[in-house]
Design an enzyme around this catalytic site. Structure first.
Site, PDB file in Angstrom:
ATOM      1  N   ARG A   1       0.819  -1.224   0.000  1.00 31.31           N
ATOM      2  CA  ARG A   1       0.000   0.000   0.000  1.00 31.31           C
ATOM      3  C   ARG A   1       0.848   1.267   0.000  1.00 31.31           C
ATOM      4  O   ARG A   1       0.474   2.262  -0.610  1.00 31.31           O
ATOM      5  CB  ARG A   1      -0.942  -0.010   1.198  1.00 31.31           C
ATOM      6  CG  ARG A   1      -2.072  -0.974   0.968  1.00 31.31           C
ATOM      7  CD  ARG A   1      -3.074  -0.914   2.062  1.00 31.31           C
ATOM      8  NE  ARG A   1      -4.262  -1.644   1.670  1.00 31.31           N
ATOM      9  CZ  ARG A   1      -5.125  -2.181   2.520  1.00 31.31           C
ATOM     10  NH1 ARG A   1      -4.922  -2.052   3.817  1.00 31.31           N
ATOM     11  NH2 ARG A   1      -6.186  -2.809   2.083  1.00 31.31           N
TER      12      ARG A   1
ATOM     13  N   LYS B   1     -19.744 -14.528   2.634  1.00 30.03           N
ATOM     14  CA  LYS B   1     -21.150 -14.193   2.841  1.00 30.03           C
ATOM     15  C   LYS B   1     -21.839 -13.550   1.652  1.00 30.03           C
ATOM     16  O   LYS B   1     -21.285 -12.658   1.016  1.00 30.03           O
ATOM     17  CB  LYS B   1     -21.246 -13.205   4.014  1.00 30.03           C
ATOM     18  CG  LYS B   1     -20.910 -13.827   5.339  1.00 30.03           C
ATOM     19  CD  LYS B   1     -21.039 -12.776   6.403  1.00 30.03           C
ATOM     20  CE  LYS B   1     -20.852 -13.347   7.790  1.00 30.03           C
ATOM     21  NZ  LYS B   1     -20.809 -12.247   8.774  1.00 30.03           N
TER      22      LYS B   1
ATOM     23  N   GLY C   1      -8.378  -8.463  -0.769  1.00 34.12           N
ATOM     24  CA  GLY C   1      -7.114  -9.003  -0.254  1.00 34.12           C
ATOM     25  C   GLY C   1      -6.933 -10.478  -0.550  1.00 34.12           C
ATOM     26  O   GLY C   1      -5.849 -10.914  -0.956  1.00 34.12           O
TER      27      GLY C   1
ATOM     28  N   GLY D   1     -13.096  -3.386  -0.417  1.00 29.68           N
ATOM     29  CA  GLY D   1     -14.451  -2.863  -0.229  1.00 29.68           C
ATOM     30  C   GLY D   1     -14.749  -1.743  -1.213  1.00 29.68           C
ATOM     31  O   GLY D   1     -15.849  -1.648  -1.762  1.00 29.68           O
TER      32      GLY D   1
END
Ligand code: AMP
Length: 392
Positions: free
Chosen positions: A35, A197, A350, A373
């Protein structure tokens, strides 16, 4: 959105929002500095042109309290190793001492602020906190694509306060690739979705139904869809409360003519454990005492065939519990198929990025999205709060 290259930054104080939220080990040392390296082009561009840089990021979730385990100091040290410029670590985010350090900056020097989330006002998008961040700032640059799906003070309220603003190179690159996938994907467009999920990914699945030709489902998510259709999935992780949503998604896919695929075979295990006994199953119901931990070889083959025909691919989420070596074949197989296709491929999240690295095919992916996200939200909504703030 204006690129940072459009600005004259010499001698100007530039607030640069980055995503330095790197993983640290128990000793507080950086485990993976991807990052930090991802924002180097923007940092080098600004410092090289004589900006006086104020670098800001969050780290972890200190929930509005000072927590030295989530200090940005290690990232400032790493940055100092990566660029020849003088890099100063601030003792805090705001306050008198920080104000003094900001004023003392010379052209081509950088001050790294402490963790923005030491202040709960950051996550509250508080305008008064943003005004303190904006003190003595001439220009705002956002290169934190991975944080721009959150309406936080350093991302939204601050951008609204500083009249001169732009996007860094990482932000521009992310938006360029993802926008193509959202607005003008070359068809066939194949989306591969996995992970734990359904509930985390409802919006993204729904938006993909409107755009993609095929949606390939793997991971525990598949068991929510199979179970919703009344099929026994044994001990597999499945969300019973998502039954109606899952059935609704299946019906919508049928109505829209989207090929919505679920695994045709499964790796079953007695437990989510590296030592567990395993077997391949093609028929449901599964035995009560077994759980699905990966897609099976026939599914890899079938999905790879669809992926091989694609012109655009978006992939997010692992096909199984890939952290366990024995359960990682499906995810690695998909990584190889994505890399081997001639399509424009976008991989986000990730776990999927880790899988692509593990398969040794990272260099054959068109775009690795650093923001998990954020990339999902961008694909779902076509924009992000932080991007809208830069464009206002
Ligand atoms: P997500 O953050 O939603 O993309 O989920 C990633 C997690 O899903 C990883 O930690 C995987 O181990 C987990 N996962 C994937 N497939 C399964 C499965 N079949 N059963 C349990 N967990 C799974």
């Amino acid at each position: 959105m204006k690129p940072v290259t459009d600005l004259d930054v010499k001698g100007k104080r530039v607030f640069l929002r980055v995503d330095f939220n790197v993983p640290l080990d128990e000793k507080g040392e950086i485990r993976d500095d991807t990052r930090i390296r991802s924002s180097l082009p923007t940092i080098q561009h600004l410092l090289g042109r004589g900006a006086r840089l104020i670098v800001a990021s969050h780290m972890g979730r200190p929930k509005g309290k000072i927590d030295p385990r989530m200090s940005l100091r290690p990232t400032a040290q790493r940055l100092a190793e990566l660029v020849p410029n003088n890099i100063v670590m601030a003792p805090a985010v705001v306050g008198e001492e920080v104000a003094g350090l900001k004023k003392k900056l010379s052209d081509g020097e950088a001050l790294v602020l402490e963790n923005l989330r030491y202040h709960q006002e950051e996550e509250g998008n508080d305008p008064a906190f943003a005004a303190r961040l904006a003190e003595d700032i001439d220009i705002y640059v956002n290169d934190a694509f991975g944080s721009s799906h959150r309406a936080h003070a350093s991302v939204v309220a601050l951008a609204d306060l500083v009249p001169v603003k732009a996007a860094g190179f990482l932000m521009m690159k992310e938006v360029e690739y993802l926008r193509k996938a959202v607005r003008t994907p070359v068809k066939p467009y194949v989306a591969v979705l996995g992970g734990a999920k359904v509930s985390d990914k409802i919006e993204i699945i729904e938006s993909l139904l409107a755009k993609a030709d095929s949606v390939l489902i793997g991971g525990a998510m598949a068991y929510t869809f199979l179970k919703a259709q009344g099929l026994g999935v044994g001990k597999s992780l499945a969300e019973d409360e998502q039954r109606d949503t899952a059935l609704d998604i299946l019906a919508k896919a049928r109505d829209l003519g989207v090929s919505f695929r679920l695994p045709v075979d499964h790796l079953l295990a007695t437990a989510a454990d590296a030592e567990a006994d395993t077997q391949i199953a093609e028929v449901l119901p599964f035995p009560e005492d077994l759980m699905g931990v990966d897609i099976g070889p026939k599914t890899v083959e079938a999905y790879a065939a669809v992926i091989g025909q694609a012109q655009t691919i978006f992939w997010n989420g692992p096909m199984g519990i890939f952290e366990i070596e024995n359960f990682s074949r499906g995810t690695v197989g998909i990584a190889r198929a994505v890399a081997g296709s001639g399509a424009v491929s976008i991989v986000g999240g990730g776990d999927s990025i880790a899988a692509v690295k593990k398969a040794g095919v990272k260099d054959r992916i068109s775009h690795i999205s650093t923001g998990g996200g954020a990339s999902l939200e961008f694909i779902a909504y076509g924009t992000l709060p932080g991007i809208e703030a830069l464009e206002r």
